[in-house]
Motif scaffolding. Structure first.
Motif, PDB file in Angstrom:
ATOM      1  N   TYR A 125      -3.339   2.511   8.429  1.00 58.61           N
ATOM      2  CA  TYR A 125      -3.178   1.416   7.229  1.00 58.61           C
ATOM      3  C   TYR A 125      -3.638   0.056   7.714  1.00 58.61           C
ATOM      4  CZ  TYR A 125       1.039  -0.102   9.688  1.00 58.61           C
ATOM      5  OH  TYR A 125       1.952  -1.077  10.646  1.00 58.61           O
ATOM      6  N   PHE A 147      -7.724  -0.462  -5.928  1.00 56.11           N
ATOM      7  CA  PHE A 147      -6.473  -0.962  -4.957  1.00 56.11           C
ATOM      8  C   PHE A 147      -5.079  -0.232  -5.345  1.00 56.11           C
ATOM      9  CE2 PHE A 147      -7.453  -5.871  -4.760  1.00 56.11           C
ATOM     10  CZ  PHE A 147      -8.597  -5.633  -4.147  1.00 56.11           C
ATOM     11  N   GLN A 148      -5.156   0.490  -6.593  1.00 56.74           N
ATOM     12  CA  GLN A 148      -4.270   1.325  -6.666  1.00 56.74           C
ATOM     13  C   GLN A 148      -4.130   2.583  -5.937  1.00 56.74           C
ATOM     14  OE1 GLN A 148      -1.318   0.690  -8.681  1.00 56.74           O
ATOM     15  NE2 GLN A 148      -0.514   2.686  -8.204  1.00 56.74           N
ATOM     16  N   LYS A 151      -3.154   1.587  -2.404  1.00 52.15           N
ATOM     17  CA  LYS A 151      -1.700   1.344  -2.257  1.00 52.15           C
ATOM     18  C   LYS A 151      -1.125   2.865  -2.435  1.00 52.15           C
ATOM     19  CE  LYS A 151       2.042  -1.371  -2.804  1.00 52.15           C
ATOM     20  NZ  LYS A 151       2.223  -2.179  -1.623  1.00 52.15           N
ATOM     21  N   ARG A 157      -1.493  -1.935   2.215  1.00 57.43           N
ATOM     22  CA  ARG A 157      -0.238  -2.394   1.988  1.00 57.43           C
ATOM     23  C   ARG A 157       0.010  -3.698   0.992  1.00 57.43           C
ATOM     24  NH1 ARG A 157       3.782  -1.432   7.213  1.00 57.43           N
ATOM     25  NH2 ARG A 157       3.604   0.864   7.067  1.00 57.43           N
ATOM     26  N   HIS A 158      -1.199  -4.678   1.029  1.00 58.18           N
ATOM     27  CA  HIS A 158      -1.353  -5.838   0.371  1.00 58.18           C
ATOM     28  C   HIS A 158      -2.786  -6.319   0.283  1.00 58.18           C
ATOM     29  CE1 HIS A 158       3.147  -6.464   0.716  1.00 58.18           C
ATOM     30  NE2 HIS A 158       2.921  -5.917   1.833  1.00 58.18           N
ATOM     31  N   PHE A 159      -3.115  -6.940  -0.753  1.00 57.04           N
ATOM     32  CA  PHE A 159      -4.545  -7.290  -1.066  1.00 57.04           C
ATOM     33  C   PHE A 159      -4.517  -8.798  -1.173  1.00 57.04           C
ATOM     34  CE2 PHE A 159      -3.322  -3.166  -2.645  1.00 57.04           C
ATOM     35  CZ  PHE A 159      -4.435  -2.454  -2.100  1.00 57.04           C
ATOM     36  N   GLN A 178      -1.032  -5.475  -8.182  1.00 55.00           N
ATOM     37  CA  GLN A 178      -0.648  -5.777  -6.957  1.00 55.00           C
ATOM     38  C   GLN A 178      -0.918  -7.285  -7.165  1.00 55.00           C
ATOM     39  OE1 GLN A 178      -2.771  -3.237  -7.053  1.00 55.00           O
ATOM     40  NE2 GLN A 178      -1.394  -1.681  -6.607  1.00 55.00           N
TER      41      GLN A 178
END
Length: 325
Positions: A125, A147-148, A151, A157-159, A178
């Motif tokens: 990840y 992104f979805q 995730k 984990r983050h964008f 997000q």
């Protein structure tokens, strides 16, 4: 220094980010060498000793070799992955001699880019994925789908984004579920349009500035962490030859050296401390592969805390070459 959970603007407690663009050798497709892995290992160890626990990559850096040598180092250090925050970027595609260099925020390219990043780094990840440069053909709904999926699969984990305006971030955020947690911009003492934009309001000399008006305020209000690439000005004030340099560069180099001597610290710490003094809590992304230069940045946080308003403006004015209006 432990890694904190990413929440809002605070993506880690690492006030400085180690930029990995310098790792991996040359900008070509030649295989990386054992020596290049050793250089990467020494730089990573120096960063950790300095308190840096966040590392910034991009899928294009050294044609993927920067991530690959970093992955080789992680193989030799069990437990390192859990101690650090890994960030990478995607979206730039180089020319292959037939197709032009271009930007690509298509869902298929984002997904395949992340798979390549994870494979080279040898991890399951990424903590943060940034879109590298604005793609004029970007479709926010398509990016949102990518992104979805990333995730939901646990791959990212983050964008965030890099080199984007406030309007571009708002345009993306209307579709993306997000929150965007980072915007990485070129911010440093030898490029001052990001500050001049704010003080040259209603002045003729401000009309030629090209920095997006309101981007700093947007990031602050939306809890988007500002990261600064190029924060050491490519060594312009900290050891690079001054032959042919402008008078403001020479004067600023001398002022930084004087401050460093008086404070018993390094010029690099003064330069970064100036940047980190800004209320936006800017995270410098230092892009050196030299272990010694990484260590020279160790005192930057303390210098930011010690730097007075007068010190800050003295450096700003010196670099501008003229007083503020």
């Amino acid at each position: 220094m432990k890694v904190m959970p990413i929440q809002k603007r605070e993506i880690s407690d690492s006030r400085i980010v180690f930029g990995c663009m310098g790792l991996g050798g040359d900008w070509n497709y030649d295989p990386y060498t054992h020596e290049q892995v050793t250089i990467a290992e020494k730089a990573i160890e120096a960063a950790l000793e300095t308190g840096i626990t966040m590392f910034d990559h991009a899928d294009i850096y050294k044609m993927g070799k920067a991530e690959a040598v970093f992955g080789e180092v992680m193989k030799t250090k069990p437990g390192l992955r859990e101690q650090i925050v890994l960030q990478s970027k995607c979206g730039i595609r180089f020319t292959d001699g037939v197709l032009p260099q271009r930007y690509d925020f298509s869902k298929s390219h984002i997904l395949s880019s992340v798979d390549g990043i994870l494979q080279r780094l040898g991890t399951d990840y990424l903590d943060v994925l940034l879109l590298h440069r604005p793609d004029p053909l970007m479709e926010p709904d398509e990016i949102a789908e990518a992104f979805q999926q990333l995730k939901a699969s646990g791959k990212v984990r983050h964008f965030g984004v890099s080199n984007m305006t406030a309007a571009q971030m708002r345009y993306l955020q209307k579709s993306i579920e997000q929150p965007l947690v980072v915007n990485q911009l070129e911010l440093h003492l030898s490029r001052l349009d990001w500050l001049d934009q704010g003080i040259l309001v209603n002045r003729a000399e401000g009309s030629s500035l090209n920095f997006d008006d309101g981007i700093l305020q947007h990031c602050l209000m939306e809890d988007i962490q500002l990261q600064a690439w190029g924060p050491l000005s490519q060594g312009r004030f900290t050891g690079k030859s001054l032959e042919g340099a402008s008078e403001p560069v020479k004067a600023t180099t001398a002022l930084i050296a004087k401050m460093a001597q008086e404070r018993e610290t390094t010029p690099e710490a003064i330069l970064l401390g100036w940047l980190m003094k800004h209320p936006a809590k800017i995270q410098p992304v230092i892009g050196t592969s030299s272990a010694e230069r990484v260590k020279a940045c160790k005192d930057a946080v303390r210098q930011a805390e010690l730097m007075s308003r007068e010190d800050w403006y003295a450096l700003y004015t010196s670099a501008r070459g003229v007083r503020v209006p």
